[in-house]
Design an enzyme around this catalytic site. Structure first.
Site, PDB file in Angstrom:
ATOM      1  N   SER A  56      -9.764   1.820   2.942  1.00 44.05           N
ATOM      2  CA  SER A  56      -8.949   2.597   2.051  1.00 44.05           C
ATOM      3  C   SER A  56      -7.911   1.797   1.265  1.00 44.05           C
ATOM      4  CB  SER A  56      -8.212   3.669   2.861  1.00 44.05           C
ATOM      5  OG  SER A  56      -7.317   3.070   3.774  1.00 44.05           O
TER       6      SER A  56
ATOM      7  N   LYS B 234       0.851  -1.200   0.000  1.00 39.09           N
ATOM      8  CA  LYS B 234       0.000   0.000   0.000  1.00 39.09           C
ATOM      9  C   LYS B 234       0.882   1.244   0.000  1.00 39.09           C
ATOM     10  CE  LYS B 234      -3.903   1.994   2.606  1.00 39.09           C
ATOM     11  NZ  LYS B 234      -4.780   1.843   3.791  1.00 39.09           N
TER      12      LYS B 234
ATOM     13  N   SER C   5      -9.836  -0.586   7.086  1.00 37.12           N
ATOM     14  CA  SER C   5      -9.291  -0.462   5.729  1.00 37.12           C
ATOM     15  C   SER C   5      -8.602  -1.685   5.155  1.00 37.12           C
ATOM     16  CB  SER C   5      -8.318   0.708   5.662  1.00 37.12           C
ATOM     17  OG  SER C   5      -9.052   1.895   5.545  1.00 37.12           O
TER      18      SER C   5
HETATM   19  N1  GLN Z   1     -13.080   3.980   6.385  1.00 37.40           N
HETATM   20  C1  GLN Z   1     -12.482   4.407   7.610  1.00 37.40           C
HETATM   21  C2  GLN Z   1     -12.139   5.881   7.518  1.00 37.40           C
HETATM   22  O1  GLN Z   1     -12.485   6.458   6.569  1.00 37.40           O
HETATM   23  C3  GLN Z   1     -11.293   3.577   7.914  1.00 37.40           C
HETATM   24  C4  GLN Z   1     -10.075   3.982   7.212  1.00 37.40           C
HETATM   25  C5  GLN Z   1      -8.899   3.137   7.560  1.00 37.40           C
HETATM   26  O2  GLN Z   1      -9.027   2.098   8.179  1.00 37.40           O
HETATM   27  N2  GLN Z   1      -7.730   3.607   7.179  1.00 37.40           N
HETATM   28  O3  GLN Z   1     -11.557   6.436   8.383  1.00 37.40           O
END
Ligand code: GLN
Length: 490
Positions: free
Chosen positions: A154, A79, A178
């Site tokens: 994400s 990532k 994410s």
């Molecule tokens: N979807 C969650 C957010 O927008 C989690 C994001 C993540 O785990 N990096 O914060």
């Protein structure tokens, strides 16, 4: 049969036994990327030259009879918020568009010591803020199961890359879901380890008390192999836990007889789609039939997790992202008259809307007039949620809930309301708030053909129980055998 659709452990075995060369594996992966990437858009950067150079070195060592490690020669994706020495690490943001780290994250170092070859850096929501990978500054990653739908986020690029066989495994980061949510949307395995088990050194910080790195893999066995490689104490991360090294592959036993699986019926209510509920009920039946004991538990505070998360995560983000000032590194605005204008313009031009929204929310909840009302209370509720889980684990070994309330949605579906998008995280955020390990495994498909994930949660540092139950579930189902069509759909 192509090499790219093997699992990580299979391909590592073939390389070790000299049935295939590392170059052959790499050729196959890059030709797969050439075919599929134009449709899926999972990568921000490909590291082809470096990868071939490394393949040569590793092959030579292998030919000389050296042990090149458990991941010897295996192509893996990272990532793009995890630092890679000499390779751009952008966080999918204009702010870091030209940032090239001069060091490797500890996890990257560990992967390379185990013989992995990095094939590229994957797309993500900007600074890991989002649930769909739509907030990336560069491109939108498509879901390999239906190119008109999001891969989740994400870490959407990592999930899509593994799901469409463009890497044998990938690393993601999970602050509120994410890893697990995109894993569920793309029908791969996604593991978010216990907070502190994996070093965060070199992970670009979003919300430091919640962030954790973990693997995306094609099955649970590969997740255990990856966990063996990336876990362990790191002096460079003060939150890294100093615990004895465990061989997680020992947990790969298909047996849940006598294990108690906790079902929080009070939590799985609102917002859950019919298809996901059906898959969840099927999962309960599967484990019951395999000999597990199903026990109803209560997680009465879990419903406050989202509110708690969006206060704590934004507060920490507003502080962590303060470092992007246009001076030390990152994007710098061209025209400015004084220092203030340099800060303001660089940040205004360098960050996207969602990142700005989070910084504003975070700054607000930390501001002197509101700190007690929001941030402090959120920390208090966090403690209640932690205690909730502690109590629940007195009655069960592993908790099972869906990974997400719905299957993957269409691009733009939540554009009008960020809050709606936040609701997609309802089942994943409690795990980060409590610092627990969670894993999403393929658990079925909705009527629209889109994948559904089933999530298991265990006590802190009890990845063994987690993996054993997940492995047993996988062995008693056949969802991982299905491959995505990589075409447009409804
Ligand atoms: N979807 C969650 C957010 O927008 C989690 C994001 C993540 O785990 N990096 O914060």
């Amino acid at each position: 049969m192509s090499l790219y659709d093997l699992t990580l452990s299979e391909v590592a075995g073939k390389i070790k036994n000299k049935e295939v060369t590392i170059k052959e594996v790499l050729d196959d992966i890059y030709s797969r990327i050439e075919d599929v990437e134009p449709k899926v858009d999972a990568y921000i950067t490909l590291t082809k030259d470096l990868a071939y150079k490394r393949a040569e070195e590793l092959q030579e060592r292998l030919n000389n009879g050296e042990d090149i490690g458990v991941l010897g020669g295996v192509p893996i994706a990272i990532k793009d918020n995890i630092c890679t020495n000499g390779v751009k690490t952008t966080c999918a943001s204009k702010m870091l568009e030209n940032f090239t780290p001069i060091y490797d994250a500890t996890v990257v170092k560990k992967l390379e010591e185990a013989g992995a070859i990095i094939v590229g850096k994957t797309n993500m929501d900007e600074f890991a803020m989002g649930s769909s990978t739509e907030t990336s500054y560069f491109k939108k990653t498509k879901n390999p199961w239906n190119l008109n739908r999001v891969p989740g986020g994400s870490s959407g690029g990592s999930a899509a890359a593994v799901s469409s066989d463009m890497a044998f495994a990938a690393l993601g980061s999970d602050t509120g879901g994410s890893i697990r949510q995109p894993a569920s949307y793309c029908s791969v395995v996604g593991l978010k380890p216990t907070y502190g088990l994996i070093s965060r050194f070199g992970l670009i910080a979003f919300a430091s008390s919640l962030d954790q790195i973990g693997p995306f893999t094609k099955n649970v066995e590969d997740a255990a192999i990856m966990l063996n490689v990336i876990s362990g104490h790191d002096k460079l991360d003060t939150t890294s836990a100093d615990i004895e090294k465990i061989d997680y592959t020992k947990a790969l036993v298909s047996d849940v007889k006598g294990k108690v699986i906790g079902i929080p019926t009070d939590f799985i209510t609102e917002g859950i789609s019919k298809d996901v509920k059906q898959a969840y009920d099927n999962a309960i039946d599967t484990l019951k039939a395999a000999g597990a004991k199903i026990e109803e538990i209560k997680l009465e505070y879990a419903k406050y997790s989202l509110a708690t998360y969006y206060i704590i995560a934004t507060a920490e983000a507003s502080s962590n992202l303060g470092r992007y000032d246009g001076i030390r590194y990152g994007y710098r605005a061209k025209d400015f008259n004084d220092l203030d204008e340099l800060y303001v313009k660089s940040r205004t031009e360098g960050f996207g809307d969602e990142v700005k929204r989070r910084i504003m929310l975070g700054t607000y909840v930390l501001s002197s007039g509101y700190y007690d009302a929001y941030y402090k209370r959120a920390q208090q509720v966090r403690t209640l949620i932690v205690d909730n889980f502690k109590k629940a684990f007195e009655k069960c070994d592993v908790i099972m809930i869906p990974t997400a309330p719905n299957t993957s949605f269409k691009f733009g579906a939540h554009n009008a309301s960020p809050l709606e998008m936040y609701l997609e995280d309802i089942y994943t955020v409690p795990v980060n708030i409590a610092g627990l390990p969670g894993i999403s495994v393929p658990g079925g498909f909705g009527k629209n053909g889109m994948p559904i994930g089933i999530q298991f949660i265990a006590k802190a540092f009890d990845e063994q129980n987690l993996l054993q139950v997940a492995y047993t579930f996988e062995k008693n189902t056949s969802y991982i055998d299905k491959k995505p069509a990589i075409e447009e759909g409804k």
